[in-house]
Write a protein that holds these residues in place. Structure first.
Motif, PDB file in Angstrom:
ATOM      1  N   ASN A   1      -9.511  22.260  21.968  1.00  0.00           N
ATOM      2  CA  ASN A   1      -9.049  20.655  22.157  1.00  0.00           C
ATOM      3  C   ASN A   1     -10.504  19.670  22.149  1.00  0.00           C
ATOM      4  OD1 ASN A   1      -6.502  21.463  22.094  1.00  0.00           O
ATOM      5  ND2 ASN A   1      -6.520  21.374  24.328  1.00  0.00           N
ATOM      6  N   GLN A   2     -11.502  20.007  21.537  1.00  0.00           N
ATOM      7  CA  GLN A   2     -12.793  19.155  21.684  1.00  0.00           C
ATOM      8  C   GLN A   2     -13.504  19.316  22.627  1.00  0.00           C
ATOM      9  OE1 GLN A   2     -11.527  15.151  20.473  1.00  0.00           O
ATOM     10  NE2 GLN A   2     -10.563  15.916  18.548  1.00  0.00           N
ATOM     11  N   ILE A   3     -13.411  20.348  23.476  1.00  0.00           N
ATOM     12  CA  ILE A   3     -14.168  20.393  24.985  1.00  0.00           C
ATOM     13  C   ILE A   3     -14.746  21.924  24.719  1.00  0.00           C
ATOM     14  CG2 ILE A   3     -13.929  20.469  27.390  1.00  0.00           C
ATOM     15  CD1 ILE A   3     -11.646  18.532  26.926  1.00  0.00           C
ATOM     16  N   ASN A   4     -15.971  21.762  25.140  1.00  0.00           N
ATOM     17  CA  ASN A   4     -16.515  23.115  25.247  1.00  0.00           C
ATOM     18  C   ASN A   4     -16.508  23.833  26.780  1.00  0.00           C
ATOM     19  OD1 ASN A   4     -17.536  23.437  22.631  1.00  0.00           O
ATOM     20  ND2 ASN A   4     -19.305  22.383  23.204  1.00  0.00           N
ATOM     21  N   TYR A   5     -15.692  24.729  26.950  1.00  0.00           N
ATOM     22  CA  TYR A   5     -15.345  25.321  28.178  1.00  0.00           C
ATOM     23  C   TYR A   5     -16.504  26.617  28.377  1.00  0.00           C
ATOM     24  CZ  TYR A   5     -10.985  22.887  28.519  1.00  0.00           C
ATOM     25  OH  TYR A   5     -10.024  21.886  28.504  1.00  0.00           O
ATOM     26  N   GLU A   6     -17.127  26.446  29.539  1.00  0.00           N
ATOM     27  CA  GLU A   6     -18.057  27.814  29.967  1.00  0.00           C
ATOM     28  C   GLU A   6     -17.310  28.643  31.013  1.00  0.00           C
ATOM     29  OE1 GLU A   6     -21.880  26.571  30.261  1.00  0.00           O
ATOM     30  OE2 GLU A   6     -21.885  25.157  28.764  1.00  0.00           O
ATOM     31  N   LEU A   7     -17.364  29.656  30.687  1.00  0.00           N
ATOM     32  CA  LEU A   7     -16.701  30.785  31.844  1.00  0.00           C
ATOM     33  C   LEU A   7     -17.467  32.013  31.951  1.00  0.00           C
ATOM     34  CD1 LEU A   7     -13.248  31.192  29.798  1.00  0.00           C
ATOM     35  CD2 LEU A   7     -13.669  29.464  31.842  1.00  0.00           C
ATOM     36  N   GLU A   8     -17.608  32.205  33.246  1.00  0.00           N
ATOM     37  CA  GLU A   8     -18.085  33.401  33.683  1.00  0.00           C
ATOM     38  C   GLU A   8     -17.140  34.543  34.055  1.00  0.00           C
ATOM     39  OE1 GLU A   8     -21.724  34.923  36.831  1.00  0.00           O
ATOM     40  OE2 GLU A   8     -20.807  32.943  36.961  1.00  0.00           O
TER      41      GLU A   8
ATOM     42  N   GLU B   1     -19.972  16.882  32.385  1.00  0.00           N
ATOM     43  CA  GLU B   1     -19.671  15.913  31.138  1.00  0.00           C
ATOM     44  C   GLU B   1     -18.561  16.439  30.120  1.00  0.00           C
ATOM     45  OE1 GLU B   1     -22.967  17.644  31.346  1.00  0.00           O
ATOM     46  OE2 GLU B   1     -23.340  16.097  33.039  1.00  0.00           O
ATOM     47  N   GLU B   2     -18.415  17.509  30.045  1.00  0.00           N
ATOM     48  CA  GLU B   2     -17.216  18.175  29.236  1.00  0.00           C
ATOM     49  C   GLU B   2     -15.923  17.992  29.748  1.00  0.00           C
ATOM     50  OE1 GLU B   2     -17.162  19.667  26.202  1.00  0.00           O
ATOM     51  OE2 GLU B   2     -19.717  19.425  26.076  1.00  0.00           O
ATOM     52  N   LEU B   3     -15.833  18.016  31.341  1.00  0.00           N
ATOM     53  CA  LEU B   3     -14.575  17.678  31.850  1.00  0.00           C
ATOM     54  C   LEU B   3     -14.400  16.098  31.778  1.00  0.00           C
ATOM     55  CD1 LEU B   3     -14.903  20.053  34.781  1.00  0.00           C
ATOM     56  CD2 LEU B   3     -13.514  20.312  32.723  1.00  0.00           C
ATOM     57  N   GLU B   4     -15.195  15.383  31.569  1.00  0.00           N
ATOM     58  CA  GLU B   4     -15.022  13.687  31.514  1.00  0.00           C
ATOM     59  C   GLU B   4     -14.579  13.559  30.166  1.00  0.00           C
ATOM     60  OE1 GLU B   4     -18.976  12.120  32.619  1.00  0.00           O
ATOM     61  OE2 GLU B   4     -18.408  12.569  34.862  1.00  0.00           O
ATOM     62  N   LYS B   5     -14.998  14.368  29.060  1.00  0.00           N
ATOM     63  CA  LYS B   5     -14.562  14.004  27.760  1.00  0.00           C
ATOM     64  C   LYS B   5     -12.948  14.215  27.600  1.00  0.00           C
ATOM     65  CE  LYS B   5     -18.224  15.785  24.840  1.00  0.00           C
ATOM     66  NZ  LYS B   5     -18.640  16.930  24.099  1.00  0.00           N
ATOM     67  N   ARG B   6     -12.482  15.238  28.497  1.00  0.00           N
ATOM     68  CA  ARG B   6     -11.059  15.473  28.719  1.00  0.00           C
ATOM     69  C   ARG B   6     -10.452  14.121  29.232  1.00  0.00           C
ATOM     70  NH1 ARG B   6      -9.054  20.357  31.829  1.00  0.00           N
ATOM     71  NH2 ARG B   6     -10.490  19.553  33.295  1.00  0.00           N
ATOM     72  N   GLU B   7     -10.854  13.596  30.087  1.00  0.00           N
ATOM     73  CA  GLU B   7     -10.190  12.172  30.584  1.00  0.00           C
ATOM     74  C   GLU B   7     -10.122  11.127  29.655  1.00  0.00           C
ATOM     75  OE1 GLU B   7      -8.732  12.004  33.451  1.00  0.00           O
ATOM     76  OE2 GLU B   7      -8.894  14.178  33.871  1.00  0.00           O
ATOM     77  N   LEU B   8     -11.470  11.090  28.718  1.00  0.00           N
ATOM     78  CA  LEU B   8     -11.395  10.189  27.888  1.00  0.00           C
ATOM     79  C   LEU B   8     -10.234  10.396  26.602  1.00  0.00           C
ATOM     80  CD1 LEU B   8     -15.351   9.562  27.470  1.00  0.00           C
ATOM     81  CD2 LEU B   8     -13.710   7.948  28.526  1.00  0.00           C
ATOM     82  N   LEU B   9     -10.168  11.574  26.225  1.00  0.00           N
ATOM     83  CA  LEU B   9      -9.252  12.074  25.432  1.00  0.00           C
ATOM     84  C   LEU B   9      -7.878  11.494  25.784  1.00  0.00           C
ATOM     85  CD1 LEU B   9     -10.594  15.333  24.064  1.00  0.00           C
ATOM     86  CD2 LEU B   9     -10.440  13.355  22.796  1.00  0.00           C
TER      87      LEU B   9
END
Length: 129
Positions: free
Chosen positions: A52-59, A84-92
């Motif tokens: 969904n246009q967001i780069n999630y980083e997982l360990e 910053e990536e999580l803020e993109k989700r809010e803007l979307l």
């Protein structure tokens, strides 16, 4: 465990076939490298998943035996996604509320009222009312 199966087990994708397709399309990386769906994942690996246009980083903390409940997901992964990536989700979310694609069906009741108000304003300006 295969990377597509792991992403399905920790509930990043609803079905395993969707997870497999994401790997084939190059949306999944393990330790910075693009991977095929059959790539094995181990504890301490770092995954980058574009969804969904967001780069999630997982360990990866541990490998589950099978698909786990939503409350247990944190036992197996640590989400280290930058702020910053999580803020993109809010803007979307905000952009989707106010934008409808052309041809997506009938207007909603709210859209119809806004259209009626807009046409009423134009008629008042023309003095034809």
């Amino acid at each position: 465990m295969r990377v597509d199966k792991f992403l399905w087990c920790v509930r990043y994708y609803k079905t395993r076939s969707i997870a497999t397709e994401a790997c084939k399309q190059g949306k999944v990386r393990v330790n910075g490298a693009l991977v095929k769906p059959s790539r094995e994942v181990y504890a301490a690996d770092k995954l980058t998943v574009r969804k969904n246009q967001i780069n999630y980083e997982l360990e990866v903390l541990d490998l589950p035996k099978s698909r786990v409940g939503a409350k247990l997901v944190n036992l197996y992964i640590n989400d280290i996604t930058p702020r910053e990536e999580l803020e993109k989700r809010e803007l979307l979310k905000y952009s989707q509320d106010y934008y409808r694609k052309k041809g997506t069906g009938r207007p909603t009741k709210k859209d119809r009222r806004e259209l009626d108000d807009w046409f009423d304003v134009e008629e008042d300006e023309d003095g034809s009312n």
